[in-house]
Design a protein around this motif. Sequence first.
Motif, PDB file in Angstrom:
ATOM      1  N   TRP A  76      44.837  34.729  43.457  1.00  0.00           N
ATOM      2  CA  TRP A  76      46.098  35.454  43.579  1.00  0.00           C
ATOM      3  C   TRP A  76      47.201  34.835  42.732  1.00  0.00           C
ATOM      4  O   TRP A  76      48.207  35.493  42.430  1.00  0.00           O
ATOM      5  N   GLY A  77      47.021  33.591  42.324  1.00  0.00           N
ATOM      6  CA  GLY A  77      47.986  32.972  41.426  1.00  0.00           C
ATOM      7  C   GLY A  77      48.083  33.676  40.092  1.00  0.00           C
ATOM      8  O   GLY A  77      49.053  33.481  39.353  1.00  0.00           O
ATOM      9  N   ARG A  78      47.100  34.478  39.765  1.00  0.00           N
ATOM     10  CA  ARG A  78      47.126  35.246  38.515  1.00  0.00           C
ATOM     11  C   ARG A  78      48.341  36.175  38.459  1.00  0.00           C
ATOM     12  O   ARG A  78      48.828  36.512  37.374  1.00  0.00           O
TER      13      ARG A  78
ATOM     14  N   ILE B  84      52.755  54.870  38.982  1.00  0.00           N
ATOM     15  CA  ILE B  84      52.933  53.533  38.410  1.00  0.00           C
ATOM     16  C   ILE B  84      52.316  53.454  37.018  1.00  0.00           C
ATOM     17  O   ILE B  84      52.816  52.717  36.146  1.00  0.00           O
ATOM     18  N   ASP B  85      51.255  54.210  36.782  1.00  0.00           N
ATOM     19  CA  ASP B  85      50.604  54.201  35.464  1.00  0.00           C
ATOM     20  C   ASP B  85      51.530  54.738  34.375  1.00  0.00           C
ATOM     21  O   ASP B  85      51.340  54.432  33.192  1.00  0.00           O
ATOM     22  N   ARG B  86      52.532  55.548  34.754  1.00  0.00           N
ATOM     23  CA  ARG B  86      53.461  56.116  33.773  1.00  0.00           C
ATOM     24  C   ARG B  86      54.725  55.284  33.606  1.00  0.00           C
ATOM     25  O   ARG B  86      55.556  55.571  32.741  1.00  0.00           O
ATOM     26  N   GLN B  87      54.890  54.263  34.440  1.00  0.00           N
ATOM     27  CA  GLN B  87      56.101  53.451  34.373  1.00  0.00           C
ATOM     28  C   GLN B  87      56.023  52.422  33.247  1.00  0.00           C
ATOM     29  O   GLN B  87      54.940  51.991  32.844  1.00  0.00           O
ATOM     30  N   GLU B  88      57.197  52.022  32.801  1.00  0.00           N
ATOM     31  CA  GLU B  88      57.282  50.873  31.916  1.00  0.00           C
ATOM     32  C   GLU B  88      56.918  49.621  32.717  1.00  0.00           C
ATOM     33  O   GLU B  88      57.146  49.568  33.932  1.00  0.00           O
ATOM     34  N   PRO B  89      56.336  48.605  32.079  1.00  0.00           N
ATOM     35  CA  PRO B  89      56.000  47.379  32.833  1.00  0.00           C
ATOM     36  C   PRO B  89      57.228  46.778  33.500  1.00  0.00           C
ATOM     37  O   PRO B  89      58.283  46.662  32.886  1.00  0.00           O
ATOM     38  N   TRP B  90      57.075  46.421  34.773  1.00  0.00           N
ATOM     39  CA  TRP B  90      58.187  45.791  35.472  1.00  0.00           C
ATOM     40  C   TRP B  90      58.477  44.412  34.898  1.00  0.00           C
ATOM     41  O   TRP B  90      59.627  44.018  34.777  1.00  0.00           O
ATOM     42  N   GLY B  91      57.434  43.672  34.587  1.00  0.00           N
ATOM     43  CA  GLY B  91      57.593  42.322  34.077  1.00  0.00           C
ATOM     44  C   GLY B  91      57.714  41.316  35.210  1.00  0.00           C
ATOM     45  O   GLY B  91      57.924  41.669  36.370  1.00  0.00           O
ATOM     46  N   PRO B  92      57.597  40.020  34.905  1.00  0.00           N
ATOM     47  CA  PRO B  92      57.708  38.982  35.940  1.00  0.00           C
ATOM     48  C   PRO B  92      59.127  38.894  36.489  1.00  0.00           C
ATOM     49  O   PRO B  92      60.106  39.064  35.764  1.00  0.00           O
ATOM     50  N   GLY B  93      59.220  38.650  37.785  1.00  0.00           N
ATOM     51  CA  GLY B  93      60.528  38.505  38.407  1.00  0.00           C
ATOM     52  C   GLY B  93      61.292  39.794  38.572  1.00  0.00           C
ATOM     53  O   GLY B  93      62.500  39.779  38.811  1.00  0.00           O
ATOM     54  N   ARG B  94      60.609  40.927  38.491  1.00  0.00           N
ATOM     55  CA  ARG B  94      61.276  42.227  38.602  1.00  0.00           C
ATOM     56  C   ARG B  94      60.439  43.145  39.495  1.00  0.00           C
ATOM     57  O   ARG B  94      59.231  42.994  39.616  1.00  0.00           O
ATOM     58  N   VAL B  95      61.116  44.131  40.097  1.00  0.00           N
ATOM     59  CA  VAL B  95      60.429  45.043  41.007  1.00  0.00           C
ATOM     60  C   VAL B  95      61.145  46.390  41.022  1.00  0.00           C
ATOM     61  O   VAL B  95      62.373  46.452  40.919  1.00  0.00           O
TER      62      VAL B  95
ATOM     63  N   ALA C 267      65.670  31.611  46.235  1.00  0.00           N
ATOM     64  CA  ALA C 267      65.860  31.980  44.830  1.00  0.00           C
ATOM     65  C   ALA C 267      64.927  33.145  44.474  1.00  0.00           C
ATOM     66  O   ALA C 267      63.936  33.395  45.167  1.00  0.00           O
ATOM     67  N   PRO C 268      65.226  33.872  43.399  1.00  0.00           N
ATOM     68  CA  PRO C 268      64.334  34.969  42.975  1.00  0.00           C
ATOM     69  C   PRO C 268      62.950  34.431  42.605  1.00  0.00           C
ATOM     70  O   PRO C 268      62.825  33.354  42.029  1.00  0.00           O
ATOM     71  N   SER C 269      61.914  35.202  42.945  1.00  0.00           N
ATOM     72  CA  SER C 269      60.544  34.826  42.571  1.00  0.00           C
ATOM     73  C   SER C 269      60.340  35.155  41.091  1.00  0.00           C
ATOM     74  O   SER C 269      59.835  36.215  40.728  1.00  0.00           O
ATOM     75  N   ASN C 270      60.737  34.221  40.260  1.00  0.00           N
ATOM     76  CA  ASN C 270      60.838  34.476  38.824  1.00  0.00           C
ATOM     77  C   ASN C 270      59.500  34.702  38.142  1.00  0.00           C
ATOM     78  O   ASN C 270      59.436  35.274  37.052  1.00  0.00           O
ATOM     79  N   ASN C 271      58.388  34.256  38.757  1.00  0.00           N
ATOM     80  CA  ASN C 271      57.080  34.406  38.125  1.00  0.00           C
ATOM     81  C   ASN C 271      56.204  35.473  38.771  1.00  0.00           C
ATOM     82  O   ASN C 271      55.076  35.695  38.320  1.00  0.00           O
ATOM     83  N   LEU C 272      56.691  36.129  39.801  1.00  0.00           N
ATOM     84  CA  LEU C 272      55.887  37.126  40.500  1.00  0.00           C
ATOM     85  C   LEU C 272      55.734  38.389  39.659  1.00  0.00           C
ATOM     86  O   LEU C 272      56.717  38.957  39.190  1.00  0.00           O
ATOM     87  N   ARG C 273      54.511  38.840  39.495  1.00  0.00           N
ATOM     88  CA  ARG C 273      54.211  40.078  38.776  1.00  0.00           C
ATOM     89  C   ARG C 273      53.620  41.074  39.784  1.00  0.00           C
ATOM     90  O   ARG C 273      52.398  41.301  39.831  1.00  0.00           O
ATOM     91  N   LEU C 274      54.501  41.650  40.571  1.00  0.00           N
ATOM     92  CA  LEU C 274      54.092  42.481  41.689  1.00  0.00           C
ATOM     93  C   LEU C 274      53.426  43.775  41.240  1.00  0.00           C
ATOM     94  O   LEU C 274      52.476  44.247  41.874  1.00  0.00           O
ATOM     95  N   GLN C 275      53.907  44.361  40.161  1.00  0.00           N
ATOM     96  CA  GLN C 275      53.306  45.600  39.679  1.00  0.00           C
ATOM     97  C   GLN C 275      51.834  45.386  39.330  1.00  0.00           C
ATOM     98  O   GLN C 275      50.976  46.210  39.676  1.00  0.00           O
ATOM     99  N   GLU C 276      51.528  44.268  38.663  1.00  0.00           N
ATOM    100  CA  GLU C 276      50.142  43.990  38.301  1.00  0.00           C
ATOM    101  C   GLU C 276      49.279  43.791  39.540  1.00  0.00           C
ATOM    102  O   GLU C 276      48.113  44.205  39.580  1.00  0.00           O
ATOM    103  N   MET C 277      49.840  43.184  40.566  1.00  0.00           N
ATOM    104  CA  MET C 277      49.106  42.987  41.808  1.00  0.00           C
ATOM    105  C   MET C 277      48.826  44.324  42.488  1.00  0.00           C
ATOM    106  O   MET C 277      47.715  44.557  43.000  1.00  0.00           O
ATOM    107  N   ILE C 278      49.804  45.212  42.510  1.00  0.00           N
ATOM    108  CA  ILE C 278      49.619  46.528  43.115  1.00  0.00           C
ATOM    109  C   ILE C 278      48.546  47.310  42.366  1.00  0.00           C
ATOM    110  O   ILE C 278      47.670  47.930  42.972  1.00  0.00           O
ATOM    111  N   VAL C 279      48.597  47.272  41.036  1.00  0.00           N
ATOM    112  CA  VAL C 279      47.593  47.974  40.227  1.00  0.00           C
ATOM    113  C   VAL C 279      46.201  47.410  40.497  1.00  0.00           C
ATOM    114  O   VAL C 279      45.216  48.156  40.602  1.00  0.00           O
ATOM    115  N   PHE C 280      46.107  46.083  40.636  1.00  0.00           N
ATOM    116  CA  PHE C 280      44.817  45.458  40.945  1.00  0.00           C
ATOM    117  C   PHE C 280      44.251  45.985  42.260  1.00  0.00           C
ATOM    118  O   PHE C 280      43.063  46.327  42.355  1.00  0.00           O
ATOM    119  N   LEU C 281      45.086  46.072  43.296  1.00  0.00           N
ATOM    120  CA  LEU C 281      44.629  46.557  44.593  1.00  0.00           C
ATOM    121  C   LEU C 281      44.232  48.028  44.527  1.00  0.00           C
ATOM    122  O   LEU C 281      43.239  48.439  45.137  1.00  0.00           O
TER     123      LEU C 281
END
Length: 262
Positions: free
Chosen positions: A91-93, A214-225, A145-159
Amino acid sequence: GAIMSDRNDPLSPVEQAVRKRRRWVWAILIAVLAWLIYWLVAVNQYVVAQKSEQDHFLHGSIGAETASGLPYWVFKALPEIYRDKLGDEGWGRFGLITREGDDLPIGISRRVVTGVERVWFNCSLCHVGSYRLPGSDRQYLIAGAPSNNLRLQEMIVFLIEAGRDPGLTSDALMQGIKAAGGDLSWPERLIYRHLAFPRVKDRLQWVGERLAFIDRQEPWGPGRVDTFNPYKAIQFNFPMDQAHIGAAALNGASDYPAIWQQ
């Protein structure tokens, strides 16, 4: 001597009353036992107590496991099943952080629901920042503090992709649980194979249908949601196809805020 009565003799009124009373007592006891089992398994919920306020912030339940949570051993098994995608990071990925000695990444809480231990997100998933000093591998955490390295969109897509994957079967799940260190009893194996797995598979596919945009969205990027578009789709069944939502409303990702003193 005593005269033995025939077993076929009709019961006396007293015997009939005693038998009827016994039947009522047994019926009440069985009903109470059934209700107790139902309450303990299907209704009552158990949360894990935390040792400190900070531990509670990092791993305390906010109730999300009830509606959205994954069974504990499914969460542990998925990085093993998809090691080809996640590698040794697991999950650290996706930027999740695991403190030394912790069983689950920061931001993941646990709760027993309907007899199965489930895990899911809490506030700290998005609100614990991390940093390293130059020349050091040690990672420092800042709660709030903000989770600056979290890539939540990628995690959601993985699931979502896992839910669509025909290779995610009950057999694959049981092998993944074993690889993750799960030594389940035979009742637990039955529960995970025949009850937990079908529900997880159906739920992930349902989420995939609701969040197909979500497939049509621009990448959220790390630290964004994108906080509210997924919420609109899941909670309010808001139509998110191209005919109903344009690019301006479709892309609503923003930085995680700090929550100090709040």
